[in-house]
Design a protein around this motif. Structure first.
Motif, PDB file in Angstrom:
ATOM      1  N   UNK A   1       0.827  -1.205   0.000  1.00 41.84           N
ATOM      2  CA  UNK A   1       0.000   0.000   0.000  1.00 41.84           C
ATOM      3  C   UNK A   1       0.866   1.262   0.000  1.00 41.84           C
ATOM      4  N   UNK A   2       1.986   1.226   0.740  1.00 39.82           N
ATOM      5  CA  UNK A   2       2.884   2.390   0.757  1.00 39.82           C
ATOM      6  C   UNK A   2       3.462   2.638  -0.633  1.00 39.82           C
ATOM      7  N   UNK A   3       3.786   1.556  -1.357  1.00 38.26           N
ATOM      8  CA  UNK A   3       4.311   1.715  -2.711  1.00 38.26           C
ATOM      9  C   UNK A   3       3.257   2.367  -3.607  1.00 38.26           C
ATOM     10  N   UNK A   4       2.020   1.914  -3.499  1.00 36.35           N
ATOM     11  CA  UNK A   4       0.950   2.485  -4.313  1.00 36.35           C
ATOM     12  C   UNK A   4       0.774   3.967  -3.988  1.00 36.35           C
ATOM     13  N   UNK A   5       0.815   4.312  -2.714  1.00 36.58           N
ATOM     14  CA  UNK A   5       0.666   5.713  -2.311  1.00 36.58           C
ATOM     15  C   UNK A   5       1.812   6.576  -2.827  1.00 36.58           C
ATOM     16  N   UNK A   6       2.986   5.962  -3.043  1.00 36.60           N
ATOM     17  CA  UNK A   6       4.137   6.700  -3.578  1.00 36.60           C
ATOM     18  C   UNK A   6       4.115   6.784  -5.094  1.00 36.60           C
ATOM     19  N   UNK A   7       3.101   6.189  -5.718  1.00 38.26           N
ATOM     20  CA  UNK A   7       2.976   6.249  -7.164  1.00 38.26           C
ATOM     21  C   UNK A   7       3.508   5.039  -7.898  1.00 38.26           C
ATOM     22  N   UNK A   8       3.957   4.018  -7.159  1.00 35.30           N
ATOM     23  CA  UNK A   8       4.481   2.813  -7.788  1.00 35.30           C
ATOM     24  C   UNK A   8       3.311   1.907  -8.175  1.00 35.30           C
ATOM     25  N   UNK A   9       3.242   1.532  -9.431  1.00 32.07           N
ATOM     26  CA  UNK A   9       2.133   0.716  -9.913  1.00 32.07           C
ATOM     27  C   UNK A   9       2.584  -0.650 -10.426  1.00 32.07           C
ATOM     28  N   UNK A  10       3.855  -0.791 -10.744  1.00 28.81           N
ATOM     29  CA  UNK A  10       4.351  -2.047 -11.303  1.00 28.81           C
ATOM     30  C   UNK A  10       5.718  -2.378 -10.705  1.00 28.81           C
ATOM     31  N   UNK A 200      18.385   6.450   4.063  1.00 25.48           N
ATOM     32  CA  UNK A 200      19.612   5.658   4.115  1.00 25.48           C
ATOM     33  C   UNK A 200      19.864   5.136   5.527  1.00 25.48           C
ATOM     34  N   UNK A 201      20.264   3.871   5.567  1.00 26.61           N
ATOM     35  CA  UNK A 201      20.534   3.241   6.854  1.00 26.61           C
ATOM     36  C   UNK A 201      19.371   2.423   7.381  1.00 26.61           C
ATOM     37  N   UNK A 202      18.183   2.645   6.801  1.00 28.48           N
ATOM     38  CA  UNK A 202      17.004   1.897   7.195  1.00 28.48           C
ATOM     39  C   UNK A 202      16.685   0.804   6.197  1.00 28.48           C
ATOM     40  N   UNK A 203      15.590   0.140   6.434  1.00 29.79           N
ATOM     41  CA  UNK A 203      15.153  -0.931   5.549  1.00 29.79           C
ATOM     42  C   UNK A 203      14.541  -0.325   4.288  1.00 29.79           C
ATOM     43  N   UNK A 204      15.031  -0.742   3.145  1.00 31.14           N
ATOM     44  CA  UNK A 204      14.514  -0.219   1.884  1.00 31.14           C
ATOM     45  C   UNK A 204      13.197  -0.911   1.529  1.00 31.14           C
ATOM     46  N   UNK A 205      12.390  -0.242   0.714  1.00 35.02           N
ATOM     47  CA  UNK A 205      11.119  -0.811   0.270  1.00 35.02           C
ATOM     48  C   UNK A 205      10.734  -0.178  -1.062  1.00 35.02           C
ATOM     49  N   UNK A 206       9.819  -0.811  -1.801  1.00 38.81           N
ATOM     50  CA  UNK A 206       9.488  -0.316  -3.147  1.00 38.81           C
ATOM     51  C   UNK A 206       9.066   1.143  -3.214  1.00 38.81           C
ATOM     52  N   UNK A 207       8.397   1.645  -2.180  1.00 38.02           N
ATOM     53  CA  UNK A 207       7.947   3.041  -2.214  1.00 38.02           C
ATOM     54  C   UNK A 207       9.110   4.004  -2.393  1.00 38.02           C
ATOM     55  N   UNK A 208      10.287   3.615  -1.915  1.00 37.10           N
ATOM     56  CA  UNK A 208      11.416   4.543  -1.928  1.00 37.10           C
ATOM     57  C   UNK A 208      12.056   4.706  -3.300  1.00 37.10           C
ATOM     58  N   UNK A 209      11.611   3.912  -4.286  1.00 40.05           N
ATOM     59  CA  UNK A 209      12.170   4.075  -5.625  1.00 40.05           C
ATOM     60  C   UNK A 209      11.867   5.470  -6.166  1.00 40.05           C
ATOM     61  N   UNK A 210      10.874   6.135  -5.594  1.00 40.31           N
ATOM     62  CA  UNK A 210      10.553   7.499  -6.044  1.00 40.31           C
ATOM     63  C   UNK A 210      11.744   8.432  -5.849  1.00 40.31           C
ATOM     64  N   UNK A 211      12.492   8.267  -4.748  1.00 38.42           N
ATOM     65  CA  UNK A 211      13.670   9.104  -4.522  1.00 38.42           C
ATOM     66  C   UNK A 211      14.772   8.813  -5.533  1.00 38.42           C
ATOM     67  N   UNK A 212      14.919   7.549  -5.875  1.00 39.69           N
ATOM     68  CA  UNK A 212      15.920   7.181  -6.881  1.00 39.69           C
ATOM     69  C   UNK A 212      15.557   7.764  -8.239  1.00 39.69           C
ATOM     70  N   UNK A 213      14.296   7.666  -8.614  1.00 42.18           N
ATOM     71  CA  UNK A 213      13.845   8.226  -9.890  1.00 42.18           C
ATOM     72  C   UNK A 213      14.044   9.737  -9.920  1.00 42.18           C
ATOM     73  N   UNK A 214      13.752  10.396  -8.812  1.00 39.47           N
ATOM     74  CA  UNK A 214      13.931  11.851  -8.750  1.00 39.47           C
ATOM     75  C   UNK A 214      15.394  12.237  -8.936  1.00 39.47           C
TER      76      UNK A 214
END
Length: 243
Positions: A1-10, A200-214
């Motif tokens: 759900x956090x990934x979806x809220x961050x705009x991740x759809x796939x 950084x330093x925490x557990x990564x998750x799909x929602x955070x790909x938004x920062x990488x894309x930015x």
């Protein structure tokens, strides 16, 4: 759900061993969260199947059969596979053998291959060159090697994928990211590792790909929305997920 809220759809999630691939396969079959509004596009998950170089000493006919079975029943790529001479968790000769065997599987069905390479640039490129995998089926996953390796990969026609490392101060993102043609650039998390700044330093998750894309957008002189659209289109083409 956090990934979806961050705009991740796939999401394409990695099966780094037959057991991991089984869990990834189960994840891909889950029903989307009920909290997502009916009128909104639902998230989709695909998965890959391979044997990570850390576990290359497990390579056997049984492991090969399990990977082939996953590929026959929904896995969209082989991997991740490759070489890791940094940790040497498996003997190098067995890493090379397992890597070459998985490339042969991929070549036999024209499947994409997700490549892990750490402190093994020369051997990785040599084994890839000796394989029959088409260059456009290769992605250098979570790229953290040299500009020379990336340049060689790009010249051959490989894709390159970047993780949250592009947000790290010590990573030469400005040197390597511009080397990749726009139609072969991908973004990823490598979750649960390599969470981007400010996580950084925490557990990564799909929602955070938004920062990488930015960050990729900043490095390429475009907007985050444009970069998201570009990397999505590239991923769909690479993994052959449809239009």
């Amino acid at each position: 759900m956090r990934a979806w809220e961050a705009g991740v759809r796939e999401i394409v999630t990695i099966g780094a061993g037959p057991e991991d691939a089984g869990r990834a396969r189960a994840l891909a079959s889950l029903t989307p969260p009920a909290e997502i509004p009916v009128e909104e596009p639902k998230p989709k998950v695909w998965y890959t199947a391979g044997l990570h170089p850390h576990e290359a000493d497990r390579w056997s006919p049984g492991v090969e059969a399990a990977i082939r079975d996953h590929l026959a029943h929904g896995a969209v790529a082989v991997g991740e596979t490759g070489l890791d001479f940094h940790y040497d968790n498996a003997p190098r000769v067995e890493q090379r053998e397992a890597f070459a065997a998985q490339l042969a599987i991929a070549a036999g069905i024209d499947a994409p291959v997700v490549i892990h390479s750490r402190d093994a640039e020369e051997d990785t490129l040599a084994i890839l060159a000796e394989s029959e995998v088409a260059p456009e089926r290769v992605v250098l996953h979570c790229f953290s090697s040299s500009a020379e390796m990336l340049g060689e990969g790009v010249e051959r026609g490989y894709y390159a994928s970047f993780s949250g490392m592009v947000t790290f101060r010590g990573f030469p993102a400005g040197e390597v990211v511009p080397l990749v043609p726009s139609d072969r650039l991908l973004a990823e998390t490598d979750a649960p590792y390599l969470a981007p700044v400010p996580h950084r330093g925490g557990r990564n998750e799909p929602a955070f790909v938004a920062e990488t894309v930015a960050r990729l957008a900043e490095l390429r002189g475009t907007t985050a929305d444009e970069m998201a659209a570009r990397t999505r289109a590239n991923a769909r083409r690479f993994y052959r997920l449809g239009p």
